[in-house]
Design a protein around this motif. Structure first.
Motif, PDB file in Angstrom:
ATOM      1  N   PRO A 164       0.833  -1.202   0.000  1.00  0.00           N
ATOM      2  CA  PRO A 164       0.000   0.000   0.000  1.00  0.00           C
ATOM      3  C   PRO A 164       0.867   1.251   0.000  1.00  0.00           C
ATOM      4  O   PRO A 164       1.926   1.271   0.619  1.00  0.00           O
ATOM      5  CB  PRO A 164      -0.798  -0.108   1.301  1.00  0.00           C
ATOM      6  N   GLY A 165       0.427   2.266  -0.722  1.00  0.00           N
ATOM      7  CA  GLY A 165       1.132   3.536  -0.731  1.00  0.00           C
ATOM      8  C   GLY A 165       2.247   3.642  -1.754  1.00  0.00           C
ATOM      9  O   GLY A 165       2.835   4.701  -1.913  1.00  0.00           O
ATOM     10  N   LYS A 166       2.552   2.549  -2.421  1.00  0.00           N
ATOM     11  CA  LYS A 166       3.567   2.590  -3.472  1.00  0.00           C
ATOM     12  C   LYS A 166       2.901   2.945  -4.792  1.00  0.00           C
ATOM     13  O   LYS A 166       1.755   2.597  -5.034  1.00  0.00           O
ATOM     14  CB  LYS A 166       4.252   1.222  -3.648  1.00  0.00           C
ATOM     15  N   ARG A 167       3.639   3.617  -5.628  1.00  0.00           N
ATOM     16  CA  ARG A 167       3.141   3.904  -6.971  1.00  0.00           C
ATOM     17  C   ARG A 167       3.629   2.795  -7.910  1.00  0.00           C
ATOM     18  O   ARG A 167       4.821   2.518  -7.977  1.00  0.00           O
ATOM     19  CB  ARG A 167       3.695   5.254  -7.427  1.00  0.00           C
ATOM     20  N   TYR A 168       2.687   2.172  -8.601  1.00  0.00           N
ATOM     21  CA  TYR A 168       3.019   1.102  -9.537  1.00  0.00           C
ATOM     22  C   TYR A 168       2.627   1.506 -10.943  1.00  0.00           C
ATOM     23  O   TYR A 168       1.592   2.134 -11.149  1.00  0.00           O
ATOM     24  CB  TYR A 168       2.267  -0.189  -9.185  1.00  0.00           C
ATOM     25  N   GLU A 169       3.469   1.153 -11.895  1.00  0.00           N
ATOM     26  CA  GLU A 169       3.153   1.321 -13.314  1.00  0.00           C
ATOM     27  C   GLU A 169       3.537   0.036 -14.008  1.00  0.00           C
ATOM     28  O   GLU A 169       4.523  -0.608 -13.639  1.00  0.00           O
ATOM     29  CB  GLU A 169       3.968   2.464 -13.931  1.00  0.00           C
ATOM     30  N   ASP A 170       2.773  -0.328 -15.023  1.00  0.00           N
ATOM     31  CA  ASP A 170       3.160  -1.464 -15.846  1.00  0.00           C
ATOM     32  C   ASP A 170       3.427  -0.939 -17.243  1.00  0.00           C
ATOM     33  O   ASP A 170       2.555  -0.332 -17.864  1.00  0.00           O
ATOM     34  CB  ASP A 170       2.072  -2.543 -15.872  1.00  0.00           C
ATOM     35  N   TRP A 171       4.656  -1.124 -17.715  1.00  0.00           N
ATOM     36  CA  TRP A 171       5.025  -0.703 -19.053  1.00  0.00           C
ATOM     37  C   TRP A 171       4.966  -1.928 -19.960  1.00  0.00           C
ATOM     38  O   TRP A 171       5.793  -2.829 -19.842  1.00  0.00           O
ATOM     39  CB  TRP A 171       6.427  -0.106 -19.074  1.00  0.00           C
ATOM     40  N   ALA A 172       3.968  -1.980 -20.833  1.00  0.00           N
ATOM     41  CA  ALA A 172       3.833  -3.089 -21.774  1.00  0.00           C
ATOM     42  C   ALA A 172       4.826  -2.866 -22.908  1.00  0.00           C
ATOM     43  O   ALA A 172       4.640  -1.997 -23.755  1.00  0.00           O
ATOM     44  CB  ALA A 172       2.408  -3.159 -22.302  1.00  0.00           C
ATOM     45  N   LEU A 173       5.900  -3.620 -22.879  1.00  0.00           N
ATOM     46  CA  LEU A 173       6.971  -3.484 -23.858  1.00  0.00           C
ATOM     47  C   LEU A 173       7.302  -4.855 -24.436  1.00  0.00           C
ATOM     48  O   LEU A 173       7.240  -5.854 -23.725  1.00  0.00           O
ATOM     49  CB  LEU A 173       8.238  -2.927 -23.194  1.00  0.00           C
ATOM     50  N   ALA A 174       7.690  -4.884 -25.691  1.00  0.00           N
ATOM     51  CA  ALA A 174       8.133  -6.138 -26.300  1.00  0.00           C
ATOM     52  C   ALA A 174       9.376  -6.636 -25.567  1.00  0.00           C
ATOM     53  O   ALA A 174      10.164  -5.845 -25.042  1.00  0.00           O
ATOM     54  CB  ALA A 174       8.436  -5.917 -27.774  1.00  0.00           C
TER      55      ALA A 174
END
Length: 143
Positions: free
Chosen positions: A98-108
């Motif tokens: 909780p409280g963390k910033r998450y991003e998912d980068w969809a990359l080949a």
């Protein structure tokens, strides 16, 4: 003698399965473009034996040397110590706090690809890293 608290540097963790291509290129780019203003980590859920030589070649074309990097295993401590956690196809193996910033980068995935296929992946990562720097309020280095 008065001591001043050091300003806290933002920190980012790049995670992919093997920690041999995408996450290493992203870490190299963020380290280079931030000029050390961002603490950078990378790791993999199932680290490879060595970094992808084509990723090393693609980065050297930009004047960034990542040859000395070794794939590292993802640890809970690395996630907890990072402000931003960016995943690149590691699925559900990344621990979520909780409280963390998450991003998912969809990359080949550059694994097994030639340099012609890896360059556009590298260039897309560079654009995303520049956006991340902007979001973190860090001015990118121009050289």
């Amino acid at each position: 003698m008065t001591t001043h608290a050091e300003p806290t540097r933002p920190s980012a963790l790049f995670v992919c399965v093997h920690n041999a291509g995408r996450s290493q290129m992203a870490a190299g780019l963020l380290t280079h473009l931030s000029g050390g203003a961002v603490e950078v980590r990378s790791a993999g859920s199932m680290p490879a034996d060595q970094i992808n030589p084509v990723a090393v070649e693609a980065m050297s074309e930009l004047g960034i040397d990542i040859r000395d990097q070794q794939p590292k295993v993802l640890t809970t401590e690395a996630v907890q110590a990072s402000d931003v956690v960016i995943t690149m196809g590691c699925g559900d193996v990344c621990p979520v706090f909780p409280g963390k910033r998450y991003e998912d980068w969809a990359l080949a995935d550059p694994a097994g690809q030639g340099i012609e296929a890896v360059r556009p992946i590298r260039d897309e990562i560079r654009e995303r890293v520049l956006r991340l720097l902007d979001e973190l309020g860090v001015e990118p280095r121009t050289s």
